[in-house]
Design a protein around this motif. Structure first.
Motif, mmCIF file in Angstrom:
data_model
loop_
_atom_site.group_PDB
_atom_site.id
_atom_site.type_symbol
_atom_site.label_atom_id
_atom_site.label_comp_id
_atom_site.label_asym_id
_atom_site.label_seq_id
_atom_site.Cartn_x
_atom_site.Cartn_y
_atom_site.Cartn_z
ATOM 1 N N TRP A 135 0.835 -1.204 0.000
ATOM 2 C CA TRP A 135 0.000 0.000 0.000
ATOM 3 C C TRP A 135 0.872 1.258 0.000
ATOM 4 O O TRP A 135 0.636 2.191 -0.774
ATOM 5 C CB TRP A 135 -0.916 -0.006 1.221
ATOM 6 C CG TRP A 135 -1.662 1.268 1.410
ATOM 7 C CD1 TRP A 135 -2.765 1.688 0.744
ATOM 8 C CD2 TRP A 135 -1.317 2.320 2.318
ATOM 9 N NE1 TRP A 135 -3.147 2.932 1.195
ATOM 10 C CE2 TRP A 135 -2.269 3.338 2.160
ATOM 11 C CE3 TRP A 135 -0.309 2.489 3.255
ATOM 12 C CZ2 TRP A 135 -2.226 4.511 2.901
ATOM 13 C CZ3 TRP A 135 -0.260 3.658 3.990
ATOM 14 C CH2 TRP A 135 -1.223 4.654 3.807
ATOM 15 N N LEU A 136 1.891 1.283 0.861
ATOM 16 C CA LEU A 136 2.776 2.443 0.941
ATOM 17 C C LEU A 136 3.525 2.651 -0.374
ATOM 18 O O LEU A 136 3.657 3.782 -0.857
ATOM 19 C CB LEU A 136 3.757 2.277 2.103
ATOM 20 C CG LEU A 136 4.664 3.459 2.398
ATOM 21 C CD1 LEU A 136 3.828 4.658 2.826
ATOM 22 C CD2 LEU A 136 5.663 3.086 3.477
ATOM 23 N N PHE A 137 3.993 1.564 -0.973
ATOM 24 C CA PHE A 137 4.678 1.660 -2.262
ATOM 25 C C PHE A 137 3.763 2.269 -3.314
ATOM 26 O O PHE A 137 4.174 3.142 -4.083
ATOM 27 C CB PHE A 137 5.152 0.274 -2.713
ATOM 28 C CG PHE A 137 5.504 0.214 -4.165
ATOM 29 C CD1 PHE A 137 6.657 0.798 -4.650
ATOM 30 C CD2 PHE A 137 4.657 -0.425 -5.069
ATOM 31 C CE1 PHE A 137 6.971 0.756 -6.000
ATOM 32 C CE2 PHE A 137 4.957 -0.478 -6.409
ATOM 33 C CZ PHE A 137 6.116 0.108 -6.875
ATOM 34 N N VAL B 147 1.129 4.208 -2.906
ATOM 35 C CA VAL B 147 0.851 5.620 -2.600
ATOM 36 C C VAL B 147 2.035 6.492 -2.997
ATOM 37 O O VAL B 147 1.867 7.528 -3.658
ATOM 38 C CB VAL B 147 0.503 5.797 -1.109
ATOM 39 C CG1 VAL B 147 0.493 7.257 -0.726
ATOM 40 C CG2 VAL B 147 -0.833 5.153 -0.786
ATOM 41 N N VAL B 148 3.230 6.089 -2.619
ATOM 42 C CA VAL B 148 4.426 6.888 -2.935
ATOM 43 C C VAL B 148 4.673 6.907 -4.444
ATOM 44 O O VAL B 148 4.987 7.969 -5.010
ATOM 45 C CB VAL B 148 5.649 6.350 -2.164
ATOM 46 C CG1 VAL B 148 6.930 6.995 -2.650
ATOM 47 C CG2 VAL B 148 5.476 6.572 -0.671
ATOM 48 N N ALA B 149 4.521 5.779 -5.109
ATOM 49 C CA ALA B 149 4.729 5.733 -6.557
ATOM 50 C C ALA B 149 3.722 6.615 -7.289
ATOM 51 O O ALA B 149 4.080 7.320 -8.231
ATOM 52 C CB ALA B 149 4.637 4.292 -7.052
ATOM 53 N N SER B 150 2.471 6.605 -6.859
ATOM 54 C CA SER B 150 1.482 7.464 -7.512
ATOM 55 C C SER B 150 1.751 8.936 -7.229
ATOM 56 O O SER B 150 1.543 9.785 -8.099
ATOM 57 C CB SER B 150 0.069 7.078 -7.098
ATOM 58 O OG SER B 150 -0.110 7.261 -5.727
ATOM 59 N N LEU B 151 2.242 9.246 -6.050
ATOM 60 C CA LEU B 151 2.607 10.630 -5.741
ATOM 61 C C LEU B 151 3.742 11.102 -6.637
ATOM 62 O O LEU B 151 3.682 12.203 -7.206
ATOM 63 C CB LEU B 151 3.004 10.760 -4.269
ATOM 64 C CG LEU B 151 3.480 12.130 -3.830
ATOM 65 C CD1 LEU B 151 2.308 13.099 -3.786
ATOM 66 C CD2 LEU B 151 4.151 12.064 -2.480
ATOM 67 N N VAL B 152 4.758 10.276 -6.802
ATOM 68 C CA VAL B 152 5.887 10.633 -7.659
ATOM 69 C C VAL B 152 5.425 10.788 -9.106
ATOM 70 O O VAL B 152 5.838 11.728 -9.797
ATOM 71 C CB VAL B 152 7.001 9.576 -7.534
ATOM 72 C CG1 VAL B 152 8.071 9.769 -8.596
ATOM 73 C CG2 VAL B 152 7.622 9.615 -6.148
ATOM 74 N N ARG C 67 3.423 14.036 -9.649
ATOM 75 C CA ARG C 67 4.287 15.225 -9.654
ATOM 76 C C ARG C 67 4.992 15.382 -10.991
ATOM 77 O O ARG C 67 5.272 16.491 -11.426
ATOM 78 C CB ARG C 67 5.337 15.139 -8.546
ATOM 79 C CG ARG C 67 4.768 15.111 -7.169
ATOM 80 C CD ARG C 67 4.315 16.473 -6.762
ATOM 81 N NE ARG C 67 3.850 16.412 -5.381
ATOM 82 C CZ ARG C 67 2.971 17.213 -4.881
ATOM 83 N NH1 ARG C 67 2.453 18.150 -5.618
ATOM 84 N NH2 ARG C 67 2.585 17.091 -3.637
#
Length: 82
Positions: free
Chosen positions: A50-52, A54-59, A62
């Motif tokens: 889940w964390l991966f 979220v962070v990948a979609s944030l990157v 951007r």
């Protein structure tokens, strides 16, 4: 332009990778009697996936330009031409 296409490709495959990572055959690999800081390994795995995601979609978000940016740039180019 190539960077945009690459980001769009990653954005397309990110949900596919996420779905594959939470499929029961892969998740069951982590269903063992082990703990990570007192948390069962399967729960830690699901949180890490889940964390991966979220962070990948944030990157990725951007890196992608806004949806209207291409249209505004196209209009600017057509207005500048005589």
């Amino acid at each position: 332009m190539a960077s945009r296409k690459r980001s769009e490709g990653f954005a397309f495959f990110l949900p596919v990778v996420g779905a594959m990572l939470v499929m029961p055959p892969i998740v069951m690999l982590f269903d063992v009697d082990a703990d990570v800081f007192g948390i069962p390994l399967i729960v830690a795995y699901m949180f890490a996936v889940w964390l991966f995601l979220v962070v990948a979609s944030l990157v990725l978000t951007r890196g992608l330009p806004r949806a209207g940016a291409d249209q505004a740039e196209l209009e600017k180019k057509t207005v500048d031409k005589p």
